[in-house]
Every structure is written in structure tokens, then in C-alpha cells.
Design a protein around this motif. Sequence first.
Motif, PDB file in Angstrom:
ATOM      1  N   GLN A   1      31.507  55.963  21.029  1.00 35.75           N
ATOM      2  CA  GLN A   1      30.875  56.763  22.071  1.00 35.75           C
ATOM      3  C   GLN A   1      30.428  55.876  23.225  1.00 35.75           C
ATOM      4  OE1 GLN A   1      31.287  59.579  23.328  1.00 35.75           O
ATOM      5  NE2 GLN A   1      30.330  60.858  21.773  1.00 35.75           N
ATOM      6  N   ARG A   2      29.988  54.653  22.936  1.00 35.72           N
ATOM      7  CA  ARG A   2      29.637  53.714  24.006  1.00 35.72           C
ATOM      8  C   ARG A   2      30.872  53.349  24.820  1.00 35.72           C
ATOM      9  NH1 ARG A   2      24.643  50.863  22.820  1.00 35.72           N
ATOM     10  NH2 ARG A   2      23.877  51.673  20.852  1.00 35.72           N
ATOM     11  N   VAL A   3      31.988  53.137  24.114  1.00 31.64           N
ATOM     12  CA  VAL A   3      33.233  52.814  24.826  1.00 31.64           C
ATOM     13  C   VAL A   3      33.615  53.968  25.749  1.00 31.64           C
ATOM     14  CG1 VAL A   3      35.715  52.449  24.532  1.00 31.64           C
ATOM     15  CG2 VAL A   3      34.115  51.283  23.026  1.00 31.64           C
ATOM     16  N   LEU A   4      33.488  55.203  25.236  1.00 28.83           N
ATOM     17  CA  LEU A   4      33.851  56.370  26.047  1.00 28.83           C
ATOM     18  C   LEU A   4      32.915  56.531  27.233  1.00 28.83           C
ATOM     19  CD1 LEU A   4      35.000  58.920  23.378  1.00 28.83           C
ATOM     20  CD2 LEU A   4      36.298  58.130  25.335  1.00 28.83           C
ATOM     21  N   ILE A   5      31.621  56.235  27.000  1.00 29.53           N
ATOM     22  CA  ILE A   5      30.683  56.313  28.120  1.00 29.53           C
ATOM     23  C   ILE A   5      31.062  55.267  29.169  1.00 29.53           C
ATOM     24  CG2 ILE A   5      28.276  55.960  28.803  1.00 29.53           C
ATOM     25  CD1 ILE A   5      27.488  57.226  26.099  1.00 29.53           C
ATOM     26  N   ALA A   6      31.414  54.061  28.702  1.00 27.99           N
ATOM     27  CA  ALA A   6      31.854  53.017  29.633  1.00 27.99           C
ATOM     28  C   ALA A   6      33.051  53.501  30.447  1.00 27.99           C
ATOM     29  CB  ALA A   6      32.234  51.751  28.859  1.00 27.99           C
ATOM     30  N   MET A   7      34.017  54.134  29.771  1.00 27.74           N
ATOM     31  CA  MET A   7      35.200  54.625  30.482  1.00 27.74           C
ATOM     32  C   MET A   7      34.840  55.697  31.490  1.00 27.74           C
ATOM     33  SD  MET A   7      38.094  55.144  27.678  1.00 27.74           S
ATOM     34  CE  MET A   7      38.685  53.777  26.740  1.00 27.74           C
ATOM     35  N   SER A   8      33.893  56.579  31.115  1.00 23.21           N
ATOM     36  CA  SER A   8      33.621  57.706  31.989  1.00 23.21           C
ATOM     37  C   SER A   8      32.801  57.293  33.209  1.00 23.21           C
ATOM     38  CB  SER A   8      32.937  58.826  31.207  1.00 23.21           C
ATOM     39  OG  SER A   8      31.772  58.326  30.608  1.00 23.21           O
ATOM     40  N   ILE A   9      31.957  56.249  33.088  1.00 23.39           N
ATOM     41  CA  ILE A   9      31.135  55.894  34.248  1.00 23.39           C
ATOM     42  C   ILE A   9      31.760  54.775  35.083  1.00 23.39           C
ATOM     43  CG2 ILE A   9      28.974  56.581  33.159  1.00 23.39           C
ATOM     44  CD1 ILE A   9      28.582  53.371  33.032  1.00 23.39           C
ATOM     45  N   THR A  10      32.890  54.254  34.636  1.00 20.77           N
ATOM     46  CA  THR A  10      33.420  53.051  35.273  1.00 20.77           C
ATOM     47  C   THR A  10      33.809  53.256  36.732  1.00 20.77           C
ATOM     48  OG1 THR A  10      35.038  51.332  35.068  1.00 20.77           O
ATOM     49  CG2 THR A  10      35.745  53.464  34.402  1.00 20.77           C
ATOM     50  N   ALA A  11      34.261  54.476  37.081  1.00 19.29           N
ATOM     51  CA  ALA A  11      34.617  54.731  38.480  1.00 19.29           C
ATOM     52  C   ALA A  11      33.441  55.352  39.235  1.00 19.29           C
ATOM     53  CB  ALA A  11      35.847  55.623  38.543  1.00 19.29           C
ATOM     54  N   GLU A  12      32.228  55.152  38.696  1.00 22.73           N
ATOM     55  CA  GLU A  12      30.989  55.592  39.315  1.00 22.73           C
ATOM     56  C   GLU A  12      30.977  57.066  39.709  1.00 22.73           C
ATOM     57  OE1 GLU A  12      29.509  52.558  41.975  1.00 22.73           O
ATOM     58  OE2 GLU A  12      29.308  51.510  40.052  1.00 22.73           O
ATOM     59  N   PRO A  13      31.141  57.948  38.733  1.00 15.18           N
ATOM     60  CA  PRO A  13      31.007  59.371  39.044  1.00 15.18           C
ATOM     61  C   PRO A  13      29.538  59.713  39.253  1.00 15.18           C
ATOM     62  CG  PRO A  13      31.203  59.074  36.697  1.00 15.18           C
ATOM     63  CD  PRO A  13      31.321  57.709  37.303  1.00 15.18           C
ATOM     64  N   GLU A  14      29.279  60.851  39.912  1.00 14.01           N
ATOM     65  CA  GLU A  14      27.884  61.245  40.120  1.00 14.01           C
ATOM     66  C   GLU A  14      27.383  62.108  38.975  1.00 14.01           C
ATOM     67  OE1 GLU A  14      26.438  61.853  44.357  1.00 14.01           O
ATOM     68  OE2 GLU A  14      28.538  62.474  44.427  1.00 14.01           O
ATOM     69  N   LEU A  15      28.322  62.849  38.367  1.00 16.50           N
ATOM     70  CA  LEU A  15      27.918  63.775  37.312  1.00 16.50           C
ATOM     71  C   LEU A  15      28.598  63.395  36.003  1.00 16.50           C
ATOM     72  CD1 LEU A  15      26.578  66.530  36.488  1.00 16.50           C
ATOM     73  CD2 LEU A  15      28.772  67.581  37.035  1.00 16.50           C
ATOM     74  N   LEU A  16      27.782  63.270  34.952  1.00 13.84           N
ATOM     75  CA  LEU A  16      28.354  63.025  33.628  1.00 13.84           C
ATOM     76  C   LEU A  16      28.006  64.195  32.718  1.00 13.84           C
ATOM     77  CD1 LEU A  16      29.799  61.112  31.609  1.00 13.84           C
ATOM     78  CD2 LEU A  16      27.552  60.251  31.013  1.00 13.84           C
ATOM     79  N   ILE A  17      29.039  64.813  32.175  1.00  8.66           N
ATOM     80  CA  ILE A  17      28.836  65.910  31.239  1.00  8.66           C
ATOM     81  C   ILE A  17      28.896  65.331  29.830  1.00  8.66           C
ATOM     82  CG2 ILE A  17      29.786  68.058  30.351  1.00  8.66           C
ATOM     83  CD1 ILE A  17      30.981  68.531  33.148  1.00  8.66           C
ATOM     84  N   ALA A  18      27.821  65.513  29.061  1.00  8.62           N
ATOM     85  CA  ALA A  18      27.811  65.035  27.676  1.00  8.62           C
ATOM     86  C   ALA A  18      27.822  66.257  26.770  1.00  8.62           C
ATOM     87  CB  ALA A  18      26.582  64.176  27.428  1.00  8.62           C
ATOM     88  N   ASP A  19      29.031  66.620  26.306  1.00 10.73           N
ATOM     89  CA  ASP A  19      29.185  67.840  25.511  1.00 10.73           C
ATOM     90  C   ASP A  19      29.061  67.500  24.025  1.00 10.73           C
ATOM     91  OD1 ASP A  19      29.844  70.200  24.338  1.00 10.73           O
ATOM     92  OD2 ASP A  19      31.740  70.480  25.403  1.00 10.73           O
TER      93      ASP A  19
END
Lengths: 292, 349
Positions: A180-198
Motif C-alpha cells: 500500500q505504501r508503494v501504491l501511495i508512492a505511485m499515486s502521489i508521484t506526479a503530484e496530484p491534488e486529490l487522492l482517493i483512498a477507497d
Amino acid sequence: MSVSPDSATAVRAAADAAGESGRETLLSVRGLRVSVADGSEVVHGVDLDIPRGSAVGLVGESGSGKTLTCRAVLGLLPVGVEVTGGEISLRGTELTALPAAKRARLRGTDLAAVFQDPASYLNPSITVGAQLAEVLRVKIGLARRAARYRAVELLHAMGLRRPTHVYSQYPFELSGGMLQRVLIAMSITAEPELLIADEATTALDVTVQAEVLELLTELRRDRGLTLMIVSHDLAVISQMCDTVHVFRDGSIVEAGPTRRVLRVPRHPYTRELIENHERFGIDRVRKQRSQQ
Amino acid sequence: MTTLNVRDAAGRVAGPTAAADSASTGPVLTAIARTVVALGRALLIAVPVLLVSTFITFMLGGLTEQDPASLVLGDSATPADVARMREVFGLDKPLLLRYLLWLWSALHGDLGSSWFSKIPVAQSIAERLPVSLSVAVGALLIAVVLGCVFGILAAVRQGGWLDRTVTVVTSVLATVPGFIAAIALITVFSLLVPVLPSGGWVPPSAGLWKWASFLLLPSVSLSLDAAADVARQLRTGMADTLHENYIVGAQVRGLPGWRIVLVHALRNGAGPAVAVLGMHVPRLIGGAVIVETVFALPGIGDLTKTAALGGDVPVVQGALLVTIGVVLISSALVNVLLVKLRPAARREI
């Protein structure tokens, strides 16, 4: 399911609260309707306002439409399921009208998501590091070497010990919390403003869940990441979110500041949820012991 | 718990740098190790297979009622001549001893000579192998290209008209025998629209275009059922893979659609297609007899056929040895490729 006047005012109250805090609305969902292939509607006109930098919770039982709402926002509804009404706008840009390729470009750079069961969301045949580096190359345009270096750095920043070792591991070699940490790293890497944690922490054991939630809180604080947290667990919502939306049967039955909704629930279903939580939660046992 | 401060990231530069370097060598080493293990395993299987299969063909040659000595000498030979000829061929020795002697010289590169033409077997194979290999490689390339293009398109457009068309066409092609396809192709491209030669062979030295024009029709007719099988397996494998969560995961990361299909789905869905292709390779090389006959190609298949009909055991043995060798090499390559495609599958072995 009709929306009671009670919940309608609650929705407005939530919107007002966001307005009062002076924060601009990042994501606005208006009257979202989602239908499956046979024509039956599964989400009946959902309204959501997510102010920039806030953490908004979506709570409700499975099948209540929380996940479909998130998938509609991402533009990734399952085959045969489609948006049949309403608007989704991100910083004023209407998303439902955009062609698929443009929406794909928004994902990762503007909005991102992590889900339950992180192992299944990673390619089993590619090392996690290579998959992270792939995102860095495609979305940020880093060269191979720079992407690898940056990926190791990001894994380290996500609190993973021995990041170089983790880089060369395959998904099946890592634990759920690490993935899950790896996936969070992948999802924030391009600096999105919104993160959906489903349901991002649902399958994790309690200590790991706490660590991942802590990581999300830090990202919100340090990077100004806006969070949309979907969970059936009121404890997670109460710990993380400023406002909460209670889903039932494809509609929002109650919405408002988290403290207010949990302390003075107005809708019978919200009361039921909280009562169940009190009845079967750990707090009850602990309270009993202190009374003895 | 770590934080994401700039100061933190800067302060740790030393750590990740050293680490990033080892990250580059680590996976490479394990990948090489995995490949070596897969190759070693394939070789371990290859040696007994080679021994058993050559022994069986030798036995079959020995069990036939044909007496090559009298065949070679003709009807007018005296029994004494035949006995002398049998001695020359080594037929007076027991079968097992003959096999061991053959194996011993084969290991030293001596495959013997044809009983009839006296041409060394190794020499005829060396003359004919390039023909068979170029037709087989051509067929393999055509099968891979056609199979991949149509298999992937059908999987991506599941349930669409393209998918249904591919399903129908591949079902038909997989049941059409190679020689029917060959005759149909000759009829169309050599008779109705005479653009390609109907048969024969020129070496590449006669001009690459000319060489390719003689190769094209045999390669296509040999490739059709392999192409159909690859397309069908790829379509099925990819259709399943495209429903996996990690495809949604790749979409959430905002990767472009072509990358998701060609990198993430293909890698995990290609296994069955690669395995099927591996099973087709023996047919492309050893089973090219009919296509080589139709197109009058001087290949290994033609050599084997002529030798087998005449009872020329050394030639049949040599050709089989080469064919088996090629088959074993290709299956070893397929095994290595499968391991490389899906490293996680090694848990299942």
C-alpha cells in the motif's frame, strides 16, 4: 430511495461550512447518476463538494454507491456501468465531457487513487520499483536512470526500510502494508491534488492501518494533498476526515462536519451505523472494564 | 515514521544514491540467474529425450524387414555380395551395438554416409538445412506478427465485430491442412495473379528479393495454422488479463492505453500463446514435408521423405537428430522466455 428534507439541508450545511472556511472547491459533484447495463440506476443523484486541502469521508455499507461514485470521478467505471446524469468538475473543468485520452492524462497528475487489496493492483510480473519508475518516466518524463533514482528516493520517503531492496522485489514478495505504501508512492508521484483512498486500509492489520493513515495525514499536511476517504469503518473516518457523507442505497442520506455527524446523527441510518459501532466496537469492552 | 520535508529528502541523498546503484545491478543478476536455471533445466531434459528418441528411431529402422544391402545391390546380387555389403554397413552386428557405434560417431560429428548415394549425411543436411530453416523462420515471423496483431486487437475489442471475425477466421484456418492452403495460395498468386513463383528455390546469393519471393508462399502456407493458434491463445489470455485489477491500477496511474495493453496486459497474457508457438516449431521444421513437396523445395523434410521411402537409415537418423536438436533448442528458448515473461510463475513450478 428518496432524499429526506433533513439530509438535503445537511448537504447544504456541509457546502456552507466549506464556503465559510474560505477554501476553494477542488472537486464538485452535482446530481451524479450511475446506471448499470440493464438500465437500473445504482447511484441516484449524489452531490459532493471537496474543498482544496480537506479530507472528506464517504461512509456506508458495501453496495451503497461510494465506490462507484469514486470510479465515476476517476472516469474508470467497470464495463457496462456508466454515468447517466450529473456533473463532475475538477477546478471548474467538467470531466464527464472530456474524451477518454484526456481523462487518462488527468489521472496521476491531477487526481489519483489507491484501493483495497494493493497486491492485485500491481502487475505481478514486474518489480514494484520498475512499475514506480514507469510512472515517473511516463507522467513526469524522467530518463531511465533519473526515474530509478527518484523511485528509490520515493520508496524511502514512504517509510519503507531498505528501499533499494524493495525496488527489486515483485509484488508477491511484499506485505500488504508495504504494497500500500508503494501504491501511495505511485499515486502521489506526479503530484496530484486529490487522492482517493477507497478502503485503502481495510485489509491491513490494525498497526499497519494506523501507519498508512499516518502517512496519508502527513502527505495532506506536507504537500497539501486533498483526501477523499472511502471506508465502511467509522473509526477511520472519524480519525481522518473534516466532513463526512453517509451513503445508503446509492444516495447520500446525511452529510456534515465529522464531529457533528458522529455526535448528533440526524438520519436514522447514521444513528444505526454509530450504534452498531458502539455495540460491537472495542470501546464498549474497555468502558465496561473501567466501570468495574 | 518518515516525513516528506525537503530537508529530509536532501539529507538522505547519500543513502538513496548508493542504493540506486545497487538497485541497477541487483535485478540484472537475479534475472541472469533465473535464465541460467531455466536453460539448465531445459538441457537436463534435453539429453535423455535426445537419447531415447534417437534410440527409438534406430530400433524402428532395424525392425523393418527391408534389407538395405540387397536393396543397394539390386536383384542380380549374389548372397555372398549381400553378406559382404551387410558387413560394410555394419548390419551383421547386434542392434544395440550398432546404436552405440552410431551414437559414438554422431557425438564426434560423424553421421555416416547414405547407403545409396554415398554422400556423407552431414553434408546433405548442411546443404538442405538452410532451406528448411529459412522457410521455418519466415513462417515463424509471419505467425508471430499476424497472431499478435489479430490476437491483441480481438482481445481489446472483445465482443466487437473484429473479435467475432478473428474468431471465425482463426477457427477456419486452424482446420485447413497446410497443403490445401499451399495449393490455394499457388492458384491465386502464381496462376490467377502471377506475381510469385509456384515453387523451387534460389539461394540468397541470387538476390535477396528473388530469394524472398521463393520463400513467401511456402512460409505463408506453413504459418497459417500457427498464426491462427497464436491469435486464439493470445486473445483468450489477454481477454482474461484485461479484466485484472492491475489493469485498473495502471489506468489509475494515468498510463496511456497502448502502454497498458502492450506492456502490462501482453506480458501476463502472452504465456499460453508463447507455449503454443513453441509447440508449433517442431511442425514448422520437421513437419514441413508436405509443404516442401508441394513447393518442390530441397529441404530437410524432402530429404527425410526420400530417405525414409528408400530405407536409407543413416540419412533418416541424421535428419531426425537435427530435427530433434532444433526442437529441443526451441523448447528451451520457450521455457526461458516464459520464465522471463512471468517471474512470479516460478512459484508455481
